[in-house]
Motif scaffolding. Structure first.
Motif, PDB file in Angstrom:
ATOM      1  N   ASP A 152       8.924  51.008  49.461  1.00 22.79           N
ATOM      2  CA  ASP A 152       8.609  52.417  49.297  1.00 22.79           C
ATOM      3  C   ASP A 152       9.544  53.077  48.294  1.00 22.79           C
ATOM      4  OD1 ASP A 152       6.518  52.276  51.013  1.00 22.79           O
ATOM      5  OD2 ASP A 152       7.319  53.632  52.523  1.00 22.79           O
ATOM      6  N   GLN A 153      10.833  52.719  48.337  1.00 26.10           N
ATOM      7  CA  GLN A 153      11.783  53.320  47.403  1.00 26.10           C
ATOM      8  C   GLN A 153      11.490  52.878  45.978  1.00 26.10           C
ATOM      9  OE1 GLN A 153      15.897  53.254  48.363  1.00 26.10           O
ATOM     10  NE2 GLN A 153      15.619  53.820  50.504  1.00 26.10           N
ATOM     11  N   GLU A 154      11.065  51.628  45.802  1.00 21.24           N
ATOM     12  CA  GLU A 154      10.689  51.155  44.464  1.00 21.24           C
ATOM     13  C   GLU A 154       9.466  51.909  43.955  1.00 21.24           C
ATOM     14  OE1 GLU A 154      12.259  46.556  45.182  1.00 21.24           O
ATOM     15  OE2 GLU A 154      10.144  46.972  44.789  1.00 21.24           O
ATOM     16  N   MET A 155       8.478  52.143  44.835  1.00 16.95           N
ATOM     17  CA  MET A 155       7.296  52.910  44.448  1.00 16.95           C
ATOM     18  C   MET A 155       7.673  54.355  44.131  1.00 16.95           C
ATOM     19  SD  MET A 155       4.816  50.818  44.412  1.00 16.95           S
ATOM     20  CE  MET A 155       3.452  51.960  44.296  1.00 16.95           C
ATOM     21  N   LEU A 156       8.631  54.893  44.879  1.00 16.04           N
ATOM     22  CA  LEU A 156       9.086  56.259  44.630  1.00 16.04           C
ATOM     23  C   LEU A 156       9.699  56.385  43.242  1.00 16.04           C
ATOM     24  CD1 LEU A 156       9.911  59.140  45.251  1.00 16.04           C
ATOM     25  CD2 LEU A 156      11.781  58.275  46.641  1.00 16.04           C
ATOM     26  N   ILE A 157      10.594  55.460  42.888  1.00 15.72           N
ATOM     27  CA  ILE A 157      11.221  55.515  41.568  1.00 15.72           C
ATOM     28  C   ILE A 157      10.184  55.318  40.474  1.00 15.72           C
ATOM     29  CG2 ILE A 157      12.899  54.384  40.055  1.00 15.72           C
ATOM     30  CD1 ILE A 157      14.611  53.826  42.489  1.00 15.72           C
ATOM     31  N   SER A 158       9.207  54.437  40.706  1.00 16.80           N
ATOM     32  CA  SER A 158       8.125  54.244  39.736  1.00 16.80           C
ATOM     33  C   SER A 158       7.343  55.538  39.534  1.00 16.80           C
ATOM     34  CB  SER A 158       7.194  53.124  40.208  1.00 16.80           C
ATOM     35  OG  SER A 158       6.116  52.954  39.315  1.00 16.80           O
ATOM     36  N   SER A 159       7.106  56.288  40.622  1.00 18.80           N
ATOM     37  CA  SER A 159       6.405  57.565  40.518  1.00 18.80           C
ATOM     38  C   SER A 159       7.228  58.587  39.740  1.00 18.80           C
ATOM     39  CB  SER A 159       6.096  58.107  41.925  1.00 18.80           C
ATOM     40  OG  SER A 159       5.252  57.228  42.630  1.00 18.80           O
ATOM     41  N   LEU A 160       8.548  58.569  39.934  1.00 27.75           N
ATOM     42  CA  LEU A 160       9.413  59.479  39.175  1.00 27.75           C
ATOM     43  C   LEU A 160       9.313  59.186  37.674  1.00 27.75           C
ATOM     44  CD1 LEU A 160      12.686  59.534  41.333  1.00 27.75           C
ATOM     45  CD2 LEU A 160      10.783  61.130  41.375  1.00 27.75           C
ATOM     46  N   LEU A 161       9.242  57.909  37.312  1.00 27.40           N
ATOM     47  CA  LEU A 161       9.128  57.535  35.904  1.00 27.40           C
ATOM     48  C   LEU A 161       7.809  58.022  35.313  1.00 27.40           C
ATOM     49  CD1 LEU A 161      10.573  53.921  36.127  1.00 27.40           C
ATOM     50  CD2 LEU A 161      11.639  55.869  34.986  1.00 27.40           C
ATOM     51  N   ARG A 162       6.719  57.949  36.106  1.00 26.65           N
ATOM     52  CA  ARG A 162       5.430  58.429  35.614  1.00 26.65           C
ATOM     53  C   ARG A 162       5.448  59.941  35.401  1.00 26.65           C
ATOM     54  NH1 ARG A 162       3.307  54.518  39.193  1.00 26.65           N
ATOM     55  NH2 ARG A 162       2.920  56.087  40.811  1.00 26.65           N
ATOM     56  N   ILE A 163       6.076  60.671  36.322  1.00 25.82           N
ATOM     57  CA  ILE A 163       6.178  62.126  36.167  1.00 25.82           C
ATOM     58  C   ILE A 163       7.015  62.461  34.931  1.00 25.82           C
ATOM     59  CG2 ILE A 163       7.125  64.229  37.205  1.00 25.82           C
ATOM     60  CD1 ILE A 163       6.373  63.052  39.948  1.00 25.82           C
ATOM     61  N   GLU A 164       8.103  61.708  34.728  1.00 24.81           N
ATOM     62  CA  GLU A 164       8.936  61.932  33.539  1.00 24.81           C
ATOM     63  C   GLU A 164       8.121  61.687  32.264  1.00 24.81           C
ATOM     64  OE1 GLU A 164      11.982  59.068  33.054  1.00 24.81           O
ATOM     65  OE2 GLU A 164      12.679  59.896  31.153  1.00 24.81           O
ATOM     66  N   ASP A 165       7.369  60.577  32.218  1.00 23.52           N
ATOM     67  CA  ASP A 165       6.558  60.265  31.033  1.00 23.52           C
ATOM     68  C   ASP A 165       5.527  61.351  30.772  1.00 23.52           C
ATOM     69  OD1 ASP A 165       6.479  56.687  31.723  1.00 23.52           O
ATOM     70  OD2 ASP A 165       7.931  57.918  30.635  1.00 23.52           O
ATOM     71  N   PHE A 166       4.874  61.831  31.839  1.00 25.71           N
ATOM     72  CA  PHE A 166       3.857  62.883  31.691  1.00 25.71           C
ATOM     73  C   PHE A 166       4.485  64.146  31.104  1.00 25.71           C
ATOM     74  CE2 PHE A 166       1.670  66.622  33.426  1.00 25.71           C
ATOM     75  CZ  PHE A 166       0.390  66.397  32.959  1.00 25.71           C
ATOM     76  N   TYR A 167       5.662  64.512  31.595  1.00 29.85           N
ATOM     77  CA  TYR A 167       6.313  65.733  31.107  1.00 29.85           C
ATOM     78  C   TYR A 167       6.746  65.576  29.647  1.00 29.85           C
ATOM     79  CZ  TYR A 167       9.871  69.347  30.538  1.00 29.85           C
ATOM     80  OH  TYR A 167      10.608  70.404  30.066  1.00 29.85           O
TER      81      TYR A 167
END
Length: 499
Positions: free
Chosen positions: A219-234
């Motif tokens: 879950d923590q790995e998926m969480l960090i992956s989601s943070l990277l996607r939000i960063e890329d989108f921004y």
């Protein structure tokens, strides 16, 4: 000056702050953390049959701290509270709520009578085509969710001042940390994580990720992956966008490994929130874990107002039941103190006998273990010598094959350079959405430690063709960690232990 209790009830812990209400530089008098009764809250929703237990635990904690404040604000962290950002017409501030309610069906696919609607004005444009118009964040919460908190206030004998959304609380409390920069604030809790990007003190983006910081490392790995996607989108929204710092709040801030992983995988400085500017912690609240109370404190600065039209009044406090609970608590504690002096001694005696029996049982295995350790040390020395000959470019062919297999067919690679540490790739794709997918795919390569993007340009070879997006990616290879084994002097060249 008016005081207020700001309360956030999480699945595991309940946080209470006693502070000044709606002041420029509020004082925080007390910060309390206590366990939430099991099953009392799920994703922000309170269980009606657990309100009494929740009330009792909070009132005991307040009594111990001699806190008598009766005005209360609840801060709710729930993925079921829906939000949307809109630009509203140039109307007076007092008319904004009426405009929103009149057009609510255009913003959310909901039945308006089942929801409480609130808003927060993020920016009022001063010039350009949107001059005097309001960039506004709208909130919609089920009345079922809100009324449970209103009922809890009545049960506790409190005066309900307001109900706030945790995302707004983070924005209100933390925006002073990035007055002239851009910060990503990550409120990582057990069930969900809220991500807020604040630029120059203004909220630019806010999302909830359905992964938390529980014991599941996946879950923590998926969480960090989601943070990277939000960063890329921004970052892809504008060439001027960048994130200067990442701040972690909530339960996740307690895990230093988790905080370090975010910084390592994003290549952005990452720390937990240790202090809040313009917030004064008085002596009684010194030394508290500020990162646990950010949204709770923010609720006392400027709450959004998620309340239904119910009469809020002062109720009579049930002192009899509170006194009985305290007496029972003292009796239980007295029995525990008496038991704690005898039972540990008996347990230690029994443990000593067990250890003596185990020692006799394991004597024959000692020789086998020493032989195993000697062979293991020899193997480590051989493996170390072999790994010294490895280079990152040894796997270049495999890296290129992975690029060809995983990247979309319409991606064009204009330039590729590689050495032992990094690869620099210039790519051309159809649009920014494809660019974001390509960047996310590259981040998942096992051979890449970190990735940065720059020179994002929309261009066209000639006027007859549609514009394409060109960008430059810098991929840092994962460098093998080679540690020389310690020389204990216990291994001979034939692998036998030296006495």
């Amino acid at each position: 000056m008016s005081k207020v209790l700001c309360i956030e009830i999480g699945r595991e812990m309940t946080k209470i702050c006693e502070m000044d209400y709606k002041t420029k530089n509020p004082k925080v008098y007390h910060c309390i953390e206590l366990p939430t009764p099991a099953g009392a809250v799920v994703d922000g929703y309170l269980a009606e049959d657990r309100l009494t237990g929740l009330k009792n635990s909070m009132q005991i904690a307040l009594t111990e701290k001699k806190i008598k404040t009766k005005k209360v604000i609840f801060s709710i962290f729930s993925s079921k509270i829906i939000t949307r950002e809109v630009v509203l017409p140039a109307v007076r501030t007092g008319q904004i709520q009426n405009v929103i309610e009149a057009n609510i069906s255009e913003y959310f696919p909901i039945e308006p009578e089942d929801y409480v609607i609130a808003h927060s004005v993020l920016t009022t444009f001063s010039e350009g085509e949107n001059a005097r118009r309001h960039r506004t964040l709208i909130f919609a919460a089920e009345k079922k969710l809100v009324r449970a908190y209103e009922a809890l206030a009545v049960e506790c004998g409190w005066v309900l001042e307001n109900i706030d959304y945790a995302g707004n609380g983070i924005y209100q409390a933390a925006r002073s940390l990035v007055k002239e920069q851009t910060g990503m604030f990550v409120k990582a809790e057990t069930e969900n994580t809220m991500v807020s990007i604040i630029k120059n003190g203004t909220l630019m983006l806010q999302r909830i990720v359905n992964y938390g910081v529980n014991s599941d490392s996946e879950d923590q790995e998926m969480l960090i992956s989601s943070l990277l996607r939000i960063e890329d989108f921004y970052l892809l929204q504008s060439e001027e966008n960048k994130i200067d710092h990442i701040f972690v709040t909530g339960k996740g801030a307690e895990d230093s490994v988790f905080v370090a992983s975010i910084g390592k995988q994003t290549n952005i400085s990452c720390n937990r929130v240790e202090r809040l500017q313009e917030i004064r912690l008085l002596q009684a609240s010194q030394g508290v874990r500020v990162y646990r109370f950010v949204s709770c404190i923010g609720a006392g600065i400027a709450p959004v107002g998620l309340t239904t039209q119910i009469k809020k009044g002062k109720q009579e406090t049930d002192y009899f039941h509170a006194s009985m609970l305290l007496i029972i608590l003292f009796l239980v504690l007295g029995g525990a103190i008496i038991s704690s002096s005898v039972l540990p001694y008996l347990a230690e005696l029994e443990k000593e006998q067990e250890l003596k029996q185990l020692e006799e049982t394991y004597i024959p295995a000692k020789a086998v273990y020493e032989r195993y350790m000697a062979l293991s040390e020899l193997y480590e020395q051989i493996d170390y010598a072999n790994r010294l000959t490895e280079h990152a470019n040894d796997g270049l062919l495999q890296f290129l094959n992975e690029l060809e297999k995983k990247l979309p067919s319409d991606v064009r690679v204009k330039e590729f350079q590689s050495d032992d540490e990094q690869a620099v790739i210039q790519m051309v794709v159809a649009d920014k959405e494809t660019a974001a997918r390509v960047i996310h795919t590259l981040r998942e390569f096992d051979s890449i430690m970190s990735l940065s993007v720059k020179d994002v340009v929309e261009e066209s070879e000639d006027e007859t063709k549609e514009k394409e997006v060109s960008f430059l990616i810098n991929c840092m290879y994962v460098q093998p960690e080679i540690t020389q084994p310690e020389e204990s002097g216990t291994v001979a060249t034939d692998g036998t232990a030296v006495e």
